[in-house]
Scaffold this motif. Structure first.
Motif, PDB file in Angstrom:
ATOM      1  N   PRO A   1      56.923  29.237 -59.318  1.00  0.00           N
ATOM      2  CA  PRO A   1      58.103  28.395 -59.203  1.00  0.00           C
ATOM      3  C   PRO A   1      57.758  26.932 -59.439  1.00  0.00           C
ATOM      4  CG  PRO A   1      57.992  29.962 -57.402  1.00  0.00           C
ATOM      5  CD  PRO A   1      56.689  30.052 -58.140  1.00  0.00           C
ATOM      6  N   ALA A   2      58.617  26.220 -60.113  1.00  0.00           N
ATOM      7  CA  ALA A   2      58.365  24.818 -60.397  1.00  0.00           C
ATOM      8  C   ALA A   2      58.606  23.976 -59.157  1.00  0.00           C
ATOM      9  CB  ALA A   2      59.280  24.356 -61.528  1.00  0.00           C
ATOM     10  N   ILE A   3      58.011  22.777 -59.163  1.00  0.00           N
ATOM     11  CA  ILE A   3      58.275  21.840 -58.085  1.00  0.00           C
ATOM     12  C   ILE A   3      59.767  21.548 -58.056  1.00  0.00           C
ATOM     13  CG2 ILE A   3      57.946  19.460 -57.332  1.00  0.00           C
ATOM     14  CD1 ILE A   3      55.110  19.608 -58.312  1.00  0.00           C
ATOM     15  N   ASP A   4      60.364  21.662 -56.893  1.00  0.00           N
ATOM     16  CA  ASP A   4      61.803  21.476 -56.766  1.00  0.00           C
ATOM     17  C   ASP A   4      62.068  20.513 -55.623  1.00  0.00           C
ATOM     18  OD1 ASP A   4      64.550  21.644 -56.549  1.00  0.00           O
ATOM     19  OD2 ASP A   4      64.584  23.764 -57.108  1.00  0.00           O
ATOM     20  N   ASN A   5      62.635  19.364 -55.948  1.00  0.00           N
ATOM     21  CA  ASN A   5      62.852  18.339 -54.935  1.00  0.00           C
ATOM     22  C   ASN A   5      63.922  18.709 -53.925  1.00  0.00           C
ATOM     23  OD1 ASN A   5      60.858  16.581 -55.799  1.00  0.00           O
ATOM     24  ND2 ASN A   5      62.208  15.556 -57.263  1.00  0.00           N
ATOM     25  N   MET A   6      64.644  19.808 -54.144  1.00  0.00           N
ATOM     26  CA  MET A   6      65.613  20.220 -53.132  1.00  0.00           C
ATOM     27  C   MET A   6      64.908  20.603 -51.835  1.00  0.00           C
ATOM     28  SD  MET A   6      66.873  24.016 -54.335  1.00  0.00           S
ATOM     29  CE  MET A   6      65.759  25.423 -54.444  1.00  0.00           C
ATOM     30  N   TYR A   7      63.637  20.999 -51.952  1.00  0.00           N
ATOM     31  CA  TYR A   7      62.900  21.362 -50.746  1.00  0.00           C
ATOM     32  C   TYR A   7      62.500  20.143 -49.930  1.00  0.00           C
ATOM     33  CZ  TYR A   7      62.711  26.136 -52.433  1.00  0.00           C
ATOM     34  OH  TYR A   7      63.061  27.395 -52.863  1.00  0.00           O
ATOM     35  N   LEU A   8      62.629  18.935 -50.506  1.00  0.00           N
ATOM     36  CA  LEU A   8      62.371  17.724 -49.747  1.00  0.00           C
ATOM     37  C   LEU A   8      63.512  17.414 -48.790  1.00  0.00           C
ATOM     38  CD1 LEU A   8      60.778  15.335 -52.392  1.00  0.00           C
ATOM     39  CD2 LEU A   8      59.641  16.519 -50.518  1.00  0.00           C
ATOM     40  N   GLU A   9      64.653  18.023 -49.016  1.00  0.00           N
ATOM     41  CA  GLU A   9      65.772  17.877 -48.094  1.00  0.00           C
ATOM     42  C   GLU A   9      65.456  18.650 -46.817  1.00  0.00           C
ATOM     43  OE1 GLU A   9      69.131  19.447 -50.092  1.00  0.00           O
ATOM     44  OE2 GLU A   9      69.008  18.040 -51.784  1.00  0.00           O
TER      45      GLU A   9
END
Length: 390
Positions: free
Chosen positions: A92-100
């Motif tokens: 899986p690519a880095i996904d900034n939604m997980y920073l939420e």
């Protein structure tokens, strides 16, 4: 394959009672004068699968990762490790939604799912004085707050801030003095002390208090525990080992390497092999986190993944009505995926044999379930995968 996508996540919610008809395994509690583990001795039929479940050997010890530019040599001497470029493919690519930050609703829903998986039924029971590992529970009387302190999960930082908010600490501690929060500064707020001296009022007071806990990705927690308590070198923020951890260091070298020499230090792999041999350890710095949470005896109003502490702390301080704050990460990096602790864990675990990784995961798999934590091969490591459908 991709075992990190097949776990059920949990955190805060209501309390539970043990249901022997729906259970997963864990190590019994063997700490002196402490009750047995809240998960009991149980079979392994309903827990998440091992990291590798195919007949074929994985192409590397990063699971389903076919290529990676992760360095091959950990920094075990001076300073922080080199910045590790995460260019993992076929993952899986880095996904900034997980920073939420995950919502407490999500946390409670996952908590309920996971504790049903672990074999507990919902109950309204809430008694902090009967926690299995009572010495890890703290009651701050002036701010009416119960905190479960899980070592190597931001424990020192949070206790310093809470002591400040409670009026017991009036000056800022640095990396050379912060260890005092585990001694004289906190001995009279441990639940063991309150139970002996608090009288009849303490049970009611703690039941009505605001309660929270902080948990951490097991991979980064293991690396932090080894670096802080077992490894030979010292770095900023590294505390002097106690006699207990020194004894463990000596035992590891003697049992795993077959040499008795008090001046030798175990490698990271030898440390992991020791945990496997002994089914983890009673030392709280390396013990599974779920065994130290006050479950099912009580329930938490708020649970924070350490990776989101800097964001989610504001909700705790708002409830307590204080203006204190946590110390920032030692390296000053805000993205948990780029902090030195995560980069070091990726680097070190990438060199460990897959069969060792599997066995270590087995020991701490309930801790992974706690927050649907990502594997060290995941580009979003060490974040909880709270947007992943399981």
């Amino acid at each position: 394959k991709q075992w990190y996508q097949r776990r059920v996540a949990i955190t805060a919610g209501s309390s539970y009672i043990f249901d022997p008809n729906n259970i997963i395994p864990t190590k019994p509690d063997t700490i002196d004068e402490e009750p047995s583990s809240n998960l009991g001795d149980i079979e392994s039929k309903t827990i998440p699968t091992k990291p590798y479940t195919t007949d074929e050997e994985p192409t590397s010890n990063l699971g389903d990762v076919e290529s990676s530019t992760i360095p091959t040599k950990p920094d075990t001497t001076d300073g922080e490790p080199e910045q590790i470029q995460n260019t993992i493919t076929d993952a899986p690519a880095i996904d900034n939604m997980y920073l939420e930050q995950p919502s407490q609703q999500w946390i409670r829903e996952q908590f309920d799912k996971a504790y049903r998986l672990l074999g507990y039924k919902k109950t309204e029971l809430r008694s902090w004085l009967t926690c299995p590992i009572l010495k890890q529970q703290f009651y701050f009387k002036n701010i009416k707050t119960v905190f479960t302190a899980l070592p190597k999960s931001g424990n020192s930082n949070w206790k310093e801030a809470l002591l400040n908010a409670d009026g017991r600490l009036t000056k800022k501690l640095d990396s050379t003095t912060v260890n005092k929060v585990h001694g004289a500064l906190s001995n009279t707020i441990r639940m063991t002390w309150w139970k002996k001296t608090g009288g009849n009022w303490i049970d009611k007071a703690t039941r009505e208090a605001f309660s929270f806990a902080v948990v951490r990705n097991p991979w980064t927690r293991l690396v932090s525990g080894y670096k802080d308590k077992i490894a030979e070198y010292d770095e900023p923020g590294t505390f002097k080992a106690t006699q207990l951890t020194k004894d463990i260091r000596i035992k590891i070298v003697q049992e795993i390497r077959g040499v008795h020499n008090i001046k030798l230090y175990p490698t990271f792999e030898e440390f992991l092999l020791y945990l496997i041999k002994h089914k983890t350890t009673d030392n709280v710095h390396f013990r599974p986190q779920h065994e130290m949470l006050c479950i099912p005896q009580a329930s938490y109003d708020y649970v924070i993944p350490l990776e989101y502490s800097n964001v989610m702390q504001k909700d705790v301080w708002k409830h307590i009505t204080t203006s204190v704050s946590l110390m920032e990460s030692y390296d000053g990096v805000s993205d948990p995926r780029q902090q030195s602790s995560a980069l070091r864990a990726k680097d070190w675990f990438s060199k460990i044999k897959p069969e060792i990784i599997e066995q270590v995961y087995d020991l701490f798999r309930a801790d992974f379930v706690l927050m649907n934590y990502s594997n060290f091969s995941d580009p979003n490591f060490p974040l909880p995968l709270h947007h992943t459908e399981l």
